[in-house]
Design a protein around this motif. Structure first.
Motif, PDB file in Angstrom:
ATOM      1  N   GLU A 118       2.306  48.702  -4.282  1.00  0.00           N
ATOM      2  CA  GLU A 118       1.795  49.146  -2.986  1.00  0.00           C
ATOM      3  C   GLU A 118       2.962  49.444  -2.044  1.00  0.00           C
ATOM      4  OE1 GLU A 118      -0.789  47.386   0.703  1.00  0.00           O
ATOM      5  OE2 GLU A 118      -1.383  46.810  -1.318  1.00  0.00           O
ATOM      6  N   VAL A 119       2.939  50.649  -1.477  1.00  0.00           N
ATOM      7  CA  VAL A 119       3.939  51.069  -0.502  1.00  0.00           C
ATOM      8  C   VAL A 119       3.184  51.674   0.672  1.00  0.00           C
ATOM      9  CG1 VAL A 119       5.940  52.556  -0.068  1.00  0.00           C
ATOM     10  CG2 VAL A 119       5.596  51.577  -2.352  1.00  0.00           C
ATOM     11  N   ASP A 120       3.369  51.130   1.866  1.00  0.00           N
ATOM     12  CA  ASP A 120       2.685  51.622   3.068  1.00  0.00           C
ATOM     13  C   ASP A 120       1.172  51.741   2.856  1.00  0.00           C
ATOM     14  OD1 ASP A 120       5.095  51.777   4.451  1.00  0.00           O
ATOM     15  OD2 ASP A 120       5.448  53.841   3.789  1.00  0.00           O
ATOM     16  N   ASN A 121       0.577  50.674   2.339  1.00  0.00           N
ATOM     17  CA  ASN A 121      -0.872  50.584   2.116  1.00  0.00           C
ATOM     18  C   ASN A 121      -1.407  51.580   1.093  1.00  0.00           C
ATOM     19  OD1 ASN A 121      -1.182  48.431   3.941  1.00  0.00           O
ATOM     20  ND2 ASN A 121      -1.192  49.886   5.652  1.00  0.00           N
ATOM     21  N   GLN A 122      -0.557  52.171   0.295  1.00  0.00           N
ATOM     22  CA  GLN A 122      -0.988  53.050  -0.785  1.00  0.00           C
ATOM     23  C   GLN A 122      -0.394  52.542  -2.097  1.00  0.00           C
ATOM     24  OE1 GLN A 122       0.291  57.049   0.215  1.00  0.00           O
ATOM     25  NE2 GLN A 122      -1.800  57.569   0.856  1.00  0.00           N
ATOM     26  N   VAL A 123      -1.203  52.546  -3.145  1.00  0.00           N
ATOM     27  CA  VAL A 123      -0.745  52.098  -4.455  1.00  0.00           C
ATOM     28  C   VAL A 123      -0.179  53.294  -5.223  1.00  0.00           C
ATOM     29  CG1 VAL A 123      -1.438  51.052  -6.637  1.00  0.00           C
ATOM     30  CG2 VAL A 123      -2.428  50.224  -4.492  1.00  0.00           C
TER      31      VAL A 123
END
Length: 194
Positions: free
Chosen positions: A82-87
């Protein structure tokens, strides 16, 4: 670098002794067991004719590497992060050198290399008296100058650098080093120099 910390039985002691076959390394020590290893520990130990049972940096590294490769095969060498609320899906490849290196790749990000080395968290009773005294003096000095007790977790590790020394572990005090840098105001300078 990521240190993969292993728990070992409590009845171990460090033995700082030169290895005649290798260069002088004063911060390297054997990890000696006081008794025969239990079944789980025996597969990462050697029976040395002079020192008795010792933990082997090579066998510990191999154990970490095999477990890691087995896990990566189970997940088809794909990690979801997960990076900045995106997987995001990263493809993972590996390489063995002095550390075991994981390379994570995703077309939307720069390549990420993570060096993995096994380590053992050392407790004070595992160390020789003179080493404990030196660490205690440094801790007291840091605590006195910062007016607080900041070293609850010493972070003293025995790191398996099997390509550097195949019988002894590097004894490293990451947390104490970090706190000394910050205390002396040197942390910013180190970052700038990097």
């Amino acid at each position: 670098d990521v240190n993969i910390c292993f728990q070992v039985q409590d009845e171990i002691k460090l033995k700082f002794q030169e290895d005649i076959a290798s260069p002088s390394r004063p911060n390297f020590a054997y990890i000696c067991l006081q008794d025969e290893p239990d079944n789980d520990l025996e597969e990462i130990c050697d029976d040395d004719h002079e020192l008795g049972w010792i933990l082997s940096p090579v066998l510990l590294f191999q154990k970490m590497w095999v477990a890691g490769e087995t896990y990566l095969e189970e997940i088809d060498h794909i990690m979801q992060i997960e990076v900045d609320n995106q997987v995001h899906r990263f493809t993972v490849s590996t390489q063995i050198g002095a550390p075991w290196t994981l390379t994570l790749e995703n077309k939307n990000f720069s390549k990420i290399d993570i060096d993995m080395v096994p380590a053992i968290v050392l407790q004070p009773d595992m160390m020789q008296r003179n080493l404990k005294q030196k660490i205690s003096r440094i801790k007291k000095k840091i605590d006195a100058q910062t007016n607080k007790c900041c070293l609850d977790n010493d972070g003293i590790l025995a790191i398996a650098l099997q390509k550097t020394d195949s019988y002894r572990f590097e004894i490293d005090c990451h947390e104490i080093e970090r706190k000394l840098l910050f205390q002396k105001g040197q942390a910013k300078m180190v970052v700038r120099m990097m």
